[in-house]
Design a protein around this motif. Sequence first.
Motif, PDB file in Angstrom:
ATOM      1  N   GLN A   1      17.064  28.157  18.554  1.00 58.79           N
ATOM      2  CA  GLN A   1      17.877  27.516  17.514  1.00 58.79           C
ATOM      3  C   GLN A   1      19.307  28.037  17.538  1.00 58.79           C
ATOM      4  O   GLN A   1      20.253  27.274  17.339  1.00 58.79           O
ATOM      5  CB  GLN A   1      17.241  27.735  16.140  1.00 58.79           C
ATOM      6  CG  GLN A   1      15.989  26.937  15.932  1.00 58.79           C
ATOM      7  CD  GLN A   1      15.290  27.259  14.626  1.00 58.79           C
ATOM      8  OE1 GLN A   1      15.552  28.298  14.013  1.00 58.79           O
ATOM      9  NE2 GLN A   1      14.388  26.385  14.199  1.00 58.79           N
TER      10      GLN A   1
ATOM     11  N   TYR B   1       6.797  34.257  19.388  1.00 55.49           N
ATOM     12  CA  TYR B   1       7.131  32.863  19.065  1.00 55.49           C
ATOM     13  C   TYR B   1       8.329  32.799  18.127  1.00 55.49           C
ATOM     14  O   TYR B   1       9.245  32.006  18.331  1.00 55.49           O
ATOM     15  CB  TYR B   1       5.930  32.140  18.437  1.00 55.49           C
ATOM     16  CG  TYR B   1       6.298  30.813  17.851  1.00 55.49           C
ATOM     17  CD1 TYR B   1       6.513  29.710  18.667  1.00 55.49           C
ATOM     18  CD2 TYR B   1       6.491  30.666  16.479  1.00 55.49           C
ATOM     19  CE1 TYR B   1       6.889  28.484  18.136  1.00 55.49           C
ATOM     20  CE2 TYR B   1       6.864  29.448  15.937  1.00 55.49           C
ATOM     21  CZ  TYR B   1       7.061  28.362  16.764  1.00 55.49           C
ATOM     22  OH  TYR B   1       7.432  27.154  16.232  1.00 55.49           O
TER      23      TYR B   1
ATOM     24  N   ARG C   1      11.808  31.047  19.061  1.00 55.95           N
ATOM     25  CA  ARG C   1      12.267  29.926  18.238  1.00 55.95           C
ATOM     26  C   ARG C   1      13.662  30.195  17.689  1.00 55.95           C
ATOM     27  O   ARG C   1      14.548  29.351  17.757  1.00 55.95           O
ATOM     28  CB  ARG C   1      11.276  29.678  17.102  1.00 55.95           C
ATOM     29  CG  ARG C   1      11.668  28.522  16.165  1.00 55.95           C
ATOM     30  CD  ARG C   1      10.695  28.397  14.995  1.00 55.95           C
ATOM     31  NE  ARG C   1      10.512  29.618  14.252  1.00 55.95           N
ATOM     32  CZ  ARG C   1      11.356  30.062  13.310  1.00 55.95           C
ATOM     33  NH1 ARG C   1      12.432  29.378  13.020  1.00 55.95           N
ATOM     34  NH2 ARG C   1      11.104  31.184  12.670  1.00 55.95           N
TER      35      ARG C   1
END
Length: 165
Positions: free
Chosen positions: A154, A146, A150
């Motif tokens: 980003q 995760y 993430r």
Amino acid sequence: MTSWAIRVAVLLALLASYWGVYQHGRSVERAEAATATAKRDSGDRLAEIIGERGARQEEQRRAQAQEEARAHAHEERTTADTGAAGADAAGQRLRDEAGKLAATVSCPGTDSAALARGQAATRAAMVLSDLLARADARAGELAKAYDQARIAGQLCERSYNALIN
């Protein structure tokens, strides 16, 4: 000379002067056209240089923004890896304690029924300890995946924003 010859000579002189004036006008027109073309070409070249400079500055701004986004993502990955290492250590301590607890659950004694219950409790505690270890390991893997997804998302978003802004 006869009047006819004088008239022809005057006519030829007149035609020659008109021809000379015409040629002079053409040369002046060519010079003005060349001057106008030179001005236009120098203006075009100046605009091209200014455009190239602006495009170069924009490209440098974008490259710098993307490099900043990469550096920020690297920092986040480092932070996430540090957090994951701490979580792994805490999880290992928890698994060790669960294993110790499972090993100490047995009930020593002479009663065979109590001994059987103790062995069953020990097996159950060992199964639960193993289940806890597996669940903790899987949770760590999922958390790591995760964090990586993430951070990559980003980074992609920051890079895209740097390109369109």
